[in-house]
Design an enzyme around this catalytic site. Structure first.
Site, PDB file in Angstrom:
ATOM      1  N   ASP A   1       0.860  -1.178   0.000  1.00  0.00           N
ATOM      2  CA  ASP A   1       0.000   0.000   0.000  1.00  0.00           C
ATOM      3  C   ASP A   1       0.898   1.230   0.000  1.00  0.00           C
ATOM      4  O   ASP A   1       2.121   1.123   0.140  1.00  0.00           O
ATOM      5  CB  ASP A   1      -0.938   0.009   1.214  1.00  0.00           C
ATOM      6  CG  ASP A   1      -2.287   0.643   0.889  1.00  0.00           C
ATOM      7  OD1 ASP A   1      -2.303   1.797   0.398  1.00  0.00           O
ATOM      8  OD2 ASP A   1      -3.324  -0.001   1.102  1.00  0.00           O
TER       9      ASP A   1
ATOM     10  N   ASP B   1       4.497   3.349  -4.592  1.00  0.00           N
ATOM     11  CA  ASP B   1       3.560   3.574  -5.684  1.00  0.00           C
ATOM     12  C   ASP B   1       3.729   2.467  -6.718  1.00  0.00           C
ATOM     13  O   ASP B   1       4.707   2.441  -7.470  1.00  0.00           O
ATOM     14  CB  ASP B   1       3.829   4.944  -6.316  1.00  0.00           C
ATOM     15  CG  ASP B   1       2.857   5.291  -7.431  1.00  0.00           C
ATOM     16  OD1 ASP B   1       2.054   4.418  -7.835  1.00  0.00           O
ATOM     17  OD2 ASP B   1       2.900   6.439  -7.905  1.00  0.00           O
TER      18      ASP B   1
ATOM     19  N   ASN C   1      -5.679  -5.577  -6.081  1.00  0.00           N
ATOM     20  CA  ASN C   1      -6.832  -4.936  -5.467  1.00  0.00           C
ATOM     21  C   ASN C   1      -6.728  -3.411  -5.431  1.00  0.00           C
ATOM     22  O   ASN C   1      -7.747  -2.721  -5.434  1.00  0.00           O
ATOM     23  CB  ASN C   1      -7.003  -5.465  -4.038  1.00  0.00           C
ATOM     24  CG  ASN C   1      -8.011  -4.668  -3.243  1.00  0.00           C
ATOM     25  OD1 ASN C   1      -9.211  -4.739  -3.468  1.00  0.00           O
ATOM     26  ND2 ASN C   1      -7.526  -3.870  -2.291  1.00  0.00           N
TER      27      ASN C   1
ATOM     28  N   TYR D   1     -12.449   5.901 -14.534  1.00  0.00           N
ATOM     29  CA  TYR D   1     -12.590   4.668 -13.758  1.00  0.00           C
ATOM     30  C   TYR D   1     -13.172   3.557 -14.627  1.00  0.00           C
ATOM     31  O   TYR D   1     -12.668   2.429 -14.639  1.00  0.00           O
ATOM     32  CB  TYR D   1     -13.490   4.925 -12.555  1.00  0.00           C
ATOM     33  CG  TYR D   1     -13.655   3.743 -11.636  1.00  0.00           C
ATOM     34  CD1 TYR D   1     -12.660   3.433 -10.715  1.00  0.00           C
ATOM     35  CD2 TYR D   1     -14.792   2.945 -11.679  1.00  0.00           C
ATOM     36  CE1 TYR D   1     -12.793   2.340  -9.861  1.00  0.00           C
ATOM     37  CE2 TYR D   1     -14.939   1.855 -10.830  1.00  0.00           C
ATOM     38  CZ  TYR D   1     -13.936   1.558  -9.924  1.00  0.00           C
ATOM     39  OH  TYR D   1     -14.073   0.485  -9.091  1.00  0.00           O
TER      40      TYR D   1
ATOM     41  N   LYS E   1     -11.330  -0.070 -15.699  1.00  0.00           N
ATOM     42  CA  LYS E   1     -11.864  -1.383 -15.330  1.00  0.00           C
ATOM     43  C   LYS E   1     -12.225  -2.207 -16.557  1.00  0.00           C
ATOM     44  O   LYS E   1     -12.065  -3.436 -16.551  1.00  0.00           O
ATOM     45  CB  LYS E   1     -13.071  -1.213 -14.409  1.00  0.00           C
ATOM     46  CG  LYS E   1     -12.719  -0.599 -13.056  1.00  0.00           C
ATOM     47  CD  LYS E   1     -11.669  -1.405 -12.297  1.00  0.00           C
ATOM     48  CE  LYS E   1     -11.381  -0.834 -10.917  1.00  0.00           C
ATOM     49  NZ  LYS E   1     -10.363  -1.611 -10.177  1.00  0.00           N
TER      50      LYS E   1
END
Length: 278
Positions: free
Chosen positions: A36, A60, A87, A152, A156
């Site tokens: 993370d 990153d 994720n 977004y 995806k």
């Protein structure tokens, strides 16, 4: 004889869905590499309480050098990687005409370029050992359009395409690649956007809770399944009983099925696993 070593790599592990996935895999006996931008202290505490060995790698992941360092640390520590969960992701909610090129590119860098870099780095390890499973966390927004989410949605949709491509390349070499396509899940990532119910308008459903994520029993058709997304499975399983209802929603521009419709009892984390929704 002790249990065989199994290693899972999870990005975006500090909170929300990533944290819950880490807890589930810890309960299943995996050693964990958690990534993370900030230290996943709560997640580390939770998985260690469940008896899992875990390390954190900060940085990153849209930067290729960071990903290379991540893979090196995992290889040095355990010598293998069995599961990769891509994720980590960011959202950006704004009308398309107001998006700058820099804002658009940043979403693609995190949501699409980073999963490729990670799949390349850890997939290479999996190909060498001729086994492994890569799970890309996509979205229902990768199957249909949702207003005010141009970057977004594009990221995806691209992630689902990447999933199918890698599955075609690597499935015959022992590495399964699948995507999960959850509906809107209320997590810390976009709590500011969801505050006060601002997005509860026509075209959006109330979100599900990430605490309800369940990865359950093994899919029964062997180890070869790859290249599928949970959204495809959703459409197949609900076409007969819910066709009229779903068609009506899609015509109205509603992009996410209700949480009750997207739950499936399949696990990509077990041998022969398929895909699951959250």
């Amino acid at each position: 004889m002790g249990k065989a070593l199994r290693v899972a790599v999870i990005t975006g592990a500090a909170q929300g869905i990533g944290k819950r996935i880490a807890e589930v895999l810890a309960e299943r006996g995996y050693s964990l590499a958690l990534s993370d931008l900030r230290a996943p202290l709560d997640t580390l505490r939770a998985v260690r309480e469940r008896g899992a060995e875990a390390i954190e790698v900060l940085g990153d992941i849209s930067e290729e050098t960071v990903v290379a360092k991540f893979a090196t640390q995992v290889r040095t520590r355990w010598g293998r990687a069995d599961v990769l969960v891509n994720n980590a992701g960011i959202s950006f909610i704004a009308p398309a005409e107001t998006l700058s090129g820099a804002e658009y590119r940043r979403v693609l860098e995190v949501n699409l370029v980073a999963p490729f870099l990670l799949a390349k780095a850890f997939g290479t390890m999996m190909l060498a050992q001729r086994s492994g499973s890569i799970i890309n966390v996509a979205s229902v927004a990768g199957l249909v359009g949702v207003a005010d989410r141009a970057a977004y949605n594009a990221s995806k949709h691209g992630l689902i395409g990447l999933t199918r491509t890698l599955a075609a390349e690597w499935g015959g070499r022992g590495v399964r690649v699948n995507a999960v396509c959850p509906g809107w899940v209320k997590t810390e990532m976009d709590v500011a956007d969801q505050a006060g119910g601002r997005l509860y308008r026509r075209g959006h459903h109330r979100p599900g809770a990430y605490g309800a994520i369940r990865f359950t029993r093994r899919y029964r058709q062997g180890d070869h399944l790859s290249g599928r997304s949970a959204g495809e499975r959703l459409r197949q399983r609900t076409r007969t009983c819910c066709r009229r209802r779903l068609d009506r929603r899609w015509k109205l521009g509603i992009a996410a099925a209700s949480p009750s419709l997207i739950h499936q009892r399949f696990s990509p984390f077990q041998p022969g696993g398929h895909s699951a929704t959250r």
